[in-house]
Design an enzyme around this catalytic site. Structure first.
Site, PDB file in Angstrom:
ATOM      1  N   LYS A  94       0.759  -1.233  -0.132  1.00 44.10           N
ATOM      2  CA  LYS A  94      -0.085   0.349   0.364  1.00 44.10           C
ATOM      3  C   LYS A  94       1.053   1.120  -0.243  1.00 44.10           C
ATOM      4  CE  LYS A  94      -3.539   2.020   3.214  1.00 44.10           C
ATOM      5  NZ  LYS A  94      -4.403   1.692   3.724  1.00 44.10           N
ATOM      6  N   GLU A 151      10.600  -4.927   4.980  1.00 48.02           N
ATOM      7  CA  GLU A 151      10.791  -5.964   4.616  1.00 48.02           C
ATOM      8  C   GLU A 151      10.402  -6.203   2.163  1.00 48.02           C
ATOM      9  OE1 GLU A 151       8.989  -4.928   6.917  1.00 48.02           O
ATOM     10  OE2 GLU A 151       8.948  -6.438   8.250  1.00 48.02           O
ATOM     11  N   GLY A 207      -4.723  -2.271   5.485  1.00 49.26           N
ATOM     12  CA  GLY A 207      -4.500  -3.483   5.063  1.00 49.26           C
ATOM     13  C   GLY A 207      -5.012  -4.394   5.552  1.00 49.26           C
ATOM     14  N   ARG A 208      -5.649  -4.811   6.736  1.00 48.73           N
ATOM     15  CA  ARG A 208      -5.951  -6.433   6.578  1.00 48.73           C
ATOM     16  C   ARG A 208      -7.230  -6.475   6.073  1.00 48.73           C
ATOM     17  NH1 ARG A 208      -5.164  -3.501  10.580  1.00 48.73           N
ATOM     18  NH2 ARG A 208      -6.507  -2.420  11.859  1.00 48.73           N
ATOM     19  N   GLU A 231      -4.892  -7.471  15.413  1.00 42.38           N
ATOM     20  CA  GLU A 231      -4.396  -6.186  14.875  1.00 42.38           C
ATOM     21  C   GLU A 231      -5.570  -5.150  15.112  1.00 42.38           C
ATOM     22  OE1 GLU A 231      -0.946  -5.522  11.952  1.00 42.38           O
ATOM     23  OE2 GLU A 231      -2.783  -5.455  10.904  1.00 42.38           O
ATOM     24  N   HIS A 243      -4.561 -33.490  18.496  1.00 42.08           N
ATOM     25  CA  HIS A 243      -3.090 -34.539  18.937  1.00 42.08           C
ATOM     26  C   HIS A 243      -2.163 -33.641  19.498  1.00 42.08           C
ATOM     27  CE1 HIS A 243      -5.243 -38.202  16.543  1.00 42.08           C
ATOM     28  NE2 HIS A 243      -5.826 -36.927  15.844  1.00 42.08           N
ATOM     29  N   LYS A 260       8.769  -0.894  13.980  1.00 39.15           N
ATOM     30  CA  LYS A 260       9.415  -1.095  12.281  1.00 39.15           C
ATOM     31  C   LYS A 260      10.240   0.836  12.377  1.00 39.15           C
ATOM     32  CE  LYS A 260       5.671  -1.426   9.204  1.00 39.15           C
ATOM     33  NZ  LYS A 260       4.429  -0.740   8.158  1.00 39.15           N
TER      34      LYS A 260
HETATM   35  C1  G6Q Z   1      -2.773  -4.221   8.344  1.00 45.27           C
HETATM   36  C2  G6Q Z   1      -1.459  -3.619   8.239  1.00 45.27           C
HETATM   37  C3  G6Q Z   1      -0.082  -3.979   8.356  1.00 45.27           C
HETATM   38  C4  G6Q Z   1       0.462  -3.718   6.541  1.00 45.27           C
HETATM   39  C5  G6Q Z   1       1.386  -4.011   6.449  1.00 45.27           C
HETATM   40  C6  G6Q Z   1       2.044  -4.233   4.986  1.00 45.27           C
HETATM   41  O1  G6Q Z   1      -3.797  -3.974   8.520  1.00 45.27           O
HETATM   42  O2  G6Q Z   1      -1.630  -1.725   8.194  1.00 45.27           O
HETATM   43  O3  G6Q Z   1      -0.188  -5.955   8.103  1.00 45.27           O
HETATM   44  O4  G6Q Z   1      -0.292  -4.523   5.477  1.00 45.27           O
HETATM   45  O5  G6Q Z   1       2.642  -3.501   6.984  1.00 45.27           O
HETATM   46  O6  G6Q Z   1       1.802  -2.396   4.420  1.00 45.27           O
HETATM   47  P1  G6Q Z   1       2.296  -2.004   3.426  1.00 45.27           P
HETATM   48  O7  G6Q Z   1       1.206  -2.829   2.228  1.00 45.27           O
HETATM   49  O8  G6Q Z   1       2.319  -0.644   3.083  1.00 45.27           O
HETATM   50  O9  G6Q Z   1       3.411  -2.587   2.851  1.00 45.27           O
END
Ligand code: G6Q
Length: 541
Positions: free
Chosen positions: A209, A215, A270-271, A356, A387, A507
């Site tokens: 996003k 990462e 994001g989620r 989250e 199990h 971060k």
């Molecule tokens: C989700 C969070 C988080 C996010 C990641 C990736 O709701 O905001 O999990 O999706 O940190 O972020 P980017 O899409 O900006 O790389």
């Protein structure tokens, strides 16, 4: 309740507390014996999902009081505000409109006054056209070979949704193509995902996003090097990289043609982004038609959530039941146990969605809360978990509410497997609810000393969630069910379920330490971190 009435001072909360005390001594054995219709009455169904909540520690009065709590805390008004595009994510000043992503073309209630909403179907069309070109072989790699491998580079919300849904919908996917998901900054993730791939036939989707997540950008840079090592021409990047992002400037800076960028908007968390362009890798795998069915499933549950009365509203029921255990029984956890191998990443996905969103300890106005919010979500697909950790659920000292999820039809009708799988699911919920008394055990066990070890108290609450078959539609409805369950709980708790400031500090500190490692910066560290860093740097080889 006015927005300033603390939750624990509402009339409904007090009534639930008194009611909880009055239920002491009740057992599911007695509740079922007293009402032979309980198992069919305490159920609800919508969007192809059947919910049996009869094996919960509730009476009709409990349910009425939970509904009253939702009413008094204004859950419906808050839901309506979300659908209308109001900026309910107040700490970031944003609307929360993932539900708009799955509204059908021309849908009357589309909140078009929110910037970007009228572009949703344009982006879906662009994704579909691209997916068709790749799937048909028309889109060629730099050396003229069709794409056979698709690697999604993303993390968190830009990884978990597509990775989970790809697993869930493998039977609908192109089996002659390879789909991989790289998220971890650990280079082993990238190395293992690409070691058997030919760069000439590989497409990377950089899904971020912000397009600044360390990462994902580290993996994207490594992917670019990996590609150029073989193809030796920067022009090749255009044929092997596309981006999913809201940040066109950074996409262009990375070297991806913004014509090959699929956009979304700041009102997609994001989620909650699987049904945005973040689902591109999934669309490549299952095709635009199946992706459309997935959106239909989401929308069907959205509509149910938007219109059904609280007492029949599946997400609200799940949310209120969870809250009953978190706030009135001291439960700390929530198990999600899918009895379907294709759902093996569902719990990891729901961990992010729930933890989250509702891992908050202040209300929307920043006031410290005096009650528990989101639970620890955990689980494994059945029967594997049986199990391993189910022992604690059956006979441990803690109350662990469980969701059991099953499909009536299997995608792989082999031998007796599916009947056995489902027999296990139903057996577990029975055992948890009804247990085995000391008298029953004594009838089988001659050694009196062993009797207490073999007693199952029972009275352990479960929901059973059934779909007919794990189709794209059913998966969409199932995910939306949990999205809105989380919403319901956040609304009652008075928190903002749509920010994630807790992710930020880690971060920032990681970036700072990275600069310490490379000698670019010095930082005043605590004695523990300083010693650990020194040990690492002296031994890393
Ligand atoms: C989700 C969070 C988080 C996010 C990641 C990736 O709701 O905001 O999990 O999706 O940190 O972020 P980017 O899409 O900006 O790389």
């Amino acid at each position: 309740m006015t927005s300033t009435t603390p939750l624990r001072q509402t009339a409904a909360w007090a009534a639930l507390e008194a009611h909880q005390a009055s239920l002491a001594g009740q057992h599911l054995r007695g509740l079922f014996a007293a009402d032979p219709t309980r198992g069919t009455r305490l159920t609800a169904e919508a969007a192809g999902i059947y919910l049996d909540y009869s094996k919960n520690l509730v009476t009709d009065e409990t349910m009425a009081l939970l509904v009253a709590l939702a009413e008094e805390t204004g859950v419906e008004a808050r839901r309506d505000a979300m659908f209308a595009g109001e900026a309910i994510n107040n700490t970031e000043g944003r609307a929360v409109l993932h539900t708009a992503l799955r509204m059908p073309r021309g849908y009357a209630s589309l909140p078009t006054r929110v910037a970007g909403v009228s572009e949703i179907h344009g982006v879906l069309d662009k994704m579909a056209a691209f997916a068709e070109r790749v799937r048909s072989g028309e889109w060629k790699g730099y050396t003229g070979k069709p794409i056979r491998n698709v690697v999604n580079l993303g993390i968190g919300g830009s990884d978990l949704g597509p990775a989970m849904a790809y697993e869930a919908l493998r039977p609908y996917s192109r089996r002659d193509m390879v789909f991989r998901f790289v998220s971890n900054v650990d280079g082993s993730d990238f190395a293992e995902a690409t070691r058997d791939l030919d760069p000439e036939e590989t497409l990377f989707i950089v899904a971020s996003k912000t397009f600044t997540t360390i990462e994902t950008m580290t993996n994207a840079n490594t992917a670019r090097d990996w590609l150029l090592e073989k193809l030796c021409d920067k022009i090749a990047i255009a044929a092997h990289f596309v981006a999913v992002s809201t940040n066109a400037v950074e996409v262009a800076r990375f070297g991806i043609d913004t014509d090959n960028m699929f956009g979304f908007w700041d009102w997609v968390g994001g989620r909650y982004s699987l049904t945005s362009a973040i689902g591109l890798s999934l669309m490549l795998a299952i095709g635009p038609d199946h992706f459309g069915e997935l959106l239909d499933g989401f929308h069907a549950m959205d509509e149910h959530f938007r219109t059904a009365p609280i007492a029949e509203n599946l997400p609200m029921l799940l949310g209120l039941l969870g809250l009953w255990y978190s706030n009135f029984h001291g439960a700390e956890t929530q198990a999600v146990l899918p009895y379907d191998q294709y759902l093996n990443k569902l719990t990891a996905y729901l961990q992010q969605l729930d933890m989250e969103s509702n891992g908050k300890s202040v209300d929307r106005d920043g006031r410290r809360l005096d009650y528990n919010t989101g639970p620890v979500v955990f689980g494994q697909p059945g029967t594997n978990g049986q199990h391993a950790f189910y022992q604690l659920i059956h006979q441990g000292t803690r109350l662990i509410p469980c969701d059991f999820i099953g499909c009536c039809q299997t995608q792989n009708p082999l031998n007796v497997h599916h009947d056995l799988l489902m027999a296990n699911l139903f057996a577990q919920t029975r055992a948890l609810a009804f247990g085995k008394t000391a008298e029953e055990v004594a009838g089988e066990e001659k050694d009196a000393e062993l009797v207490p070890h073999r007693v199952f108290e029972g009275n352990r609450p479960t929901n059973t969630i059934l779909v007919d078959r794990l189709t794209p539609q059913a998966l969409g409805a199932l995910i939306a069910l949990y999205e809105h369950k989380v919403f319901t709980q956040g609304a009652v708790w008075g928190i903002n379920s749509f920010d994630q400031w807790g992710v930020q500090l880690g971060k920032v500190l990681a970036t700072e330490l990275g600069e310490v490692f490379s000698g670019k910066a010095k930082a005043a560290l605590d004695s523990s971190t300083e010693a650990l860093v020194a040990r690492y740097l002296s031994r890393k080889g």
